[in-house]
Scaffold this active site. Structure first.
Site, PDB file in Angstrom:
ATOM      1  N   ARG A 117       0.819  -1.230   0.000  1.00  0.00           N
ATOM      2  CA  ARG A 117       0.000   0.000   0.000  1.00  0.00           C
ATOM      3  C   ARG A 117       0.844   1.267   0.000  1.00  0.00           C
ATOM      4  NH1 ARG A 117      -3.030  -3.035   3.886  1.00  0.00           N
ATOM      5  NH2 ARG A 117      -4.804  -3.998   2.859  1.00  0.00           N
ATOM      6  N   LYS A 139       2.291  11.801 -11.020  1.00  0.00           N
ATOM      7  CA  LYS A 139       1.450  10.932 -11.856  1.00  0.00           C
ATOM      8  C   LYS A 139       2.213   9.649 -12.129  1.00  0.00           C
ATOM      9  CE  LYS A 139      -1.504  14.004 -14.576  1.00  0.00           C
ATOM     10  NZ  LYS A 139      -1.829  14.438 -15.946  1.00  0.00           N
ATOM     11  N   GLU A 181       8.019  19.966 -24.316  1.00  0.00           N
ATOM     12  CA  GLU A 181       7.326  20.344 -23.072  1.00  0.00           C
ATOM     13  C   GLU A 181       7.909  21.643 -22.499  1.00  0.00           C
ATOM     14  OE1 GLU A 181       4.647  18.736 -22.458  1.00  0.00           O
ATOM     15  OE2 GLU A 181       4.947  16.741 -23.319  1.00  0.00           O
ATOM     16  N   LYS A 220       6.355  23.802 -13.339  1.00  0.00           N
ATOM     17  CA  LYS A 220       5.476  22.627 -13.271  1.00  0.00           C
ATOM     18  C   LYS A 220       5.021  22.393 -11.827  1.00  0.00           C
ATOM     19  CE  LYS A 220       3.847  18.408 -14.424  1.00  0.00           C
ATOM     20  NZ  LYS A 220       4.211  17.144 -15.006  1.00  0.00           N
ATOM     21  N   GLU A 230      -5.576  17.433 -11.100  1.00  0.00           N
ATOM     22  CA  GLU A 230      -5.987  17.886 -12.428  1.00  0.00           C
ATOM     23  C   GLU A 230      -7.484  18.147 -12.550  1.00  0.00           C
ATOM     24  OE1 GLU A 230      -3.702  16.135 -15.621  1.00  0.00           O
ATOM     25  OE2 GLU A 230      -5.312  16.530 -17.037  1.00  0.00           O
ATOM     26  N   ARG A 234      -4.209  22.496 -13.574  1.00  0.00           N
ATOM     27  CA  ARG A 234      -3.263  21.512 -14.130  1.00  0.00           C
ATOM     28  C   ARG A 234      -3.638  21.121 -15.555  1.00  0.00           C
ATOM     29  NH1 ARG A 234      -0.451  16.301 -10.958  1.00  0.00           N
ATOM     30  NH2 ARG A 234       0.986  15.814 -12.632  1.00  0.00           N
ATOM     31  N   ASN A 238      -2.159  20.647 -20.717  1.00  0.00           N
ATOM     32  CA  ASN A 238      -2.563  19.976 -21.962  1.00  0.00           C
ATOM     33  C   ASN A 238      -2.447  20.885 -23.168  1.00  0.00           C
ATOM     34  OD1 ASN A 238      -3.377  17.421 -20.966  1.00  0.00           O
ATOM     35  ND2 ASN A 238      -5.166  18.423 -20.054  1.00  0.00           N
ATOM     36  N   HIS A 241      -1.913  19.811 -26.760  1.00  0.00           N
ATOM     37  CA  HIS A 241      -1.890  18.349 -26.734  1.00  0.00           C
ATOM     38  C   HIS A 241      -3.047  17.669 -27.464  1.00  0.00           C
ATOM     39  CE1 HIS A 241       1.565  18.540 -24.168  1.00  0.00           C
ATOM     40  NE2 HIS A 241       1.558  17.246 -23.916  1.00  0.00           N
ATOM     41  N   HIS A 245      -1.700  14.815 -29.726  1.00  0.00           N
ATOM     42  CA  HIS A 245      -2.059  13.393 -29.610  1.00  0.00           C
ATOM     43  C   HIS A 245      -2.653  12.870 -30.916  1.00  0.00           C
ATOM     44  CE1 HIS A 245      -2.177  13.726 -24.966  1.00  0.00           C
ATOM     45  NE2 HIS A 245      -1.042  13.232 -25.373  1.00  0.00           N
ATOM     46  N   HIS A 256       6.723  12.244 -29.046  1.00  0.00           N
ATOM     47  CA  HIS A 256       5.704  13.034 -28.349  1.00  0.00           C
ATOM     48  C   HIS A 256       6.080  14.518 -28.342  1.00  0.00           C
ATOM     49  CE1 HIS A 256       2.579  14.161 -25.569  1.00  0.00           C
ATOM     50  NE2 HIS A 256       3.492  14.697 -24.768  1.00  0.00           N
TER      51      HIS A 256
END
Ligand code: ADP
Ligand code: ZN
Length: 354
Positions: A117, A139, A181, A220, A230, A234, A238, A241, A245, A256
């Site tokens: 956990r 993340k 980025e 960031k 998010e 946040r 994107n 993006h 994508h 990417h």
């Protein structure tokens, strides 16, 4: 050495971030003393180049090396890692050290969050992309059922060590991946934009990029601190993006980061058509993206590509596409366009560009 403490407002776990020379060899060992066992997770490429240094610095009691590459960011790798951790007899007070790019960080962070956990996780990002972006913010995920990052949790690393010592061995392609980025952060933060614009002609120069890493981490981290899960600001990360994508799915040959740069060019041009924006600034941003992209890049017709944008998670209404478009220095807006409009305009933009 630059340091900062990321404390999310939501009071999720907090994270200390060290950036600069000595982060790995001087700062990390101070933290490791608190743990009886230290388990290292890395990938085949990083291990081939830095394996000895990693073992020496961490005094690893256990090691698991995954095959390099996003295609291995799977439940198979995750469970193989968890098995190796169990076999090494790791306890709740022991730790996992993830040394590698975004893939290693994602899988390692998830394994550390799941094992008993949750055990302490230290992130040592070794790509530019992982240093300026994916290692900051907690993340973690694996790809599952054909969907990127479908299974994962938010879980802050106990500490992150972004050390320039790893960056010299990156391929130009990998460097550009991080640059995508970095320019995106510039589009969201005026001061960063000015620094990038001043370096427009030497954007891929590694020493220049190394000097920008901490500013990017700070930016960031400031976004994540306000909105760890998010639900609000946040989402601004994107930017560019939706189209990125869509292009990434259509053209597997582009990285990417390259797709993010292309996505920002398209979405800046959509903003020029649909918003009250700062035209001069958007043209500067477009020039910056082109400088970061370097040489020739060709895109096929958007007929198919545009359809991929319909899959974007930000879309709220069937038949429309939402983009996070840059509008003014440091400012973005959510732009919702009927699919036909998005299709026609992106195809027109592509014809002008390519
Ligand atoms: P990301 O670009 O998201 O960080 P990866 O984790 O897949 O993605 O890393 C990209 C590639 O770079 C992988 O093949 C990885 O093994 C390799 N790599 C990671 N760090 C380094 C490094 N410091 N030097 C050379 N190659 C590296
Ligand atoms: Zn991205």
């Amino acid at each position: 050495m630059n340091t900062l403490r990321l404390v999310p407002e939501s009071r999720g776990g907090q994270s200390e971030i060290f950036c600069g020379e000595g982060a790995f060899q001087e700062q990390l060992p101070r933290f490791l003393r608190a743990h009886a066992k230290r388990f290292v997770f890395t990938d085949s490429n990083v291990s081939a180049i830095y394996g000895d240094l990693i073992k020496r610095t961490t005094g690893a009691d256990g090691l698991f090396v995954m095959e390099a590459g996003e295609e291995h960011k799977t439940e198979r790798t995750l469970f193989a890692l968890l098995s190796a951790m169990a076999e090494a007899g790791l306890h709740r007070t022991d730790c996992l050290i993830a040394v590698g790019g975004g893939v290693v960080g994602d899988v390692g962070g998830l394994a550390a969050a799941l094992y008993m956990r949750g055990i302490a996780c230290y992130q040592v990002p070794t790509t530019l992309l992982a240093q300026v972006d994916s290692s900051v913010g907690g993340k973690t995920a694996i790809d599952f059922h054909g969907v990127k990052n479908l299974v994962g949790v938010f879980s802050q690393a106990k500490a992150v060590f972004a050390d320039p010592l790893f960056l010299d061995t990156l391929s130009p392609r990998e460097v550009r991946c991080g640059l995508g980025e970095i320019v995106k952060h510039g589009a969201l933060n005026g001061a960063l934009f000015d620094r990038l614009f001043a370096h427009q002609n030497g954007l891929t120069d590694l020493e220049t990029l190394k000097s920008l890493v901490f500013d990017n981490i700070q930016f960031k981290a400031s976004v994540v601190a306000q909105d760890e899960k998010e639900s609000g600001v946040r989402k601004s990360l994107n930017l560019g993006h939706t189209t990125a994508h869509a292009v990434e799915l259509a053209l597997k040959t582009l990285s990417h980061g390259e797709c993010v740069l292309i996505g920002m060019i398209f979405e800046a041009k959509l903003a020029l058509l649909h918003t009250e924006c700062d035209e001069g600034y958007l043209n500067e941003l477009i020039a910056l993206c082109k400088a970061a992209l370097g040489g020739a890049w060709k895109l096929p017709s958007f007929e198919e590509t545009a359809r991929n944008a319909l899959l974007d998670k930000k879309n709220t209404e069937a038949g429309s596409v939402v983009v996070t478009a840059p509008v003014k220095k440091g400012k973005y807006c959510l732009l919702s366009l009927p699919f036909e409009t998005y299709l026609n305009e992106t195809e027109q933009i592509r014809r002008e560009l390519c």
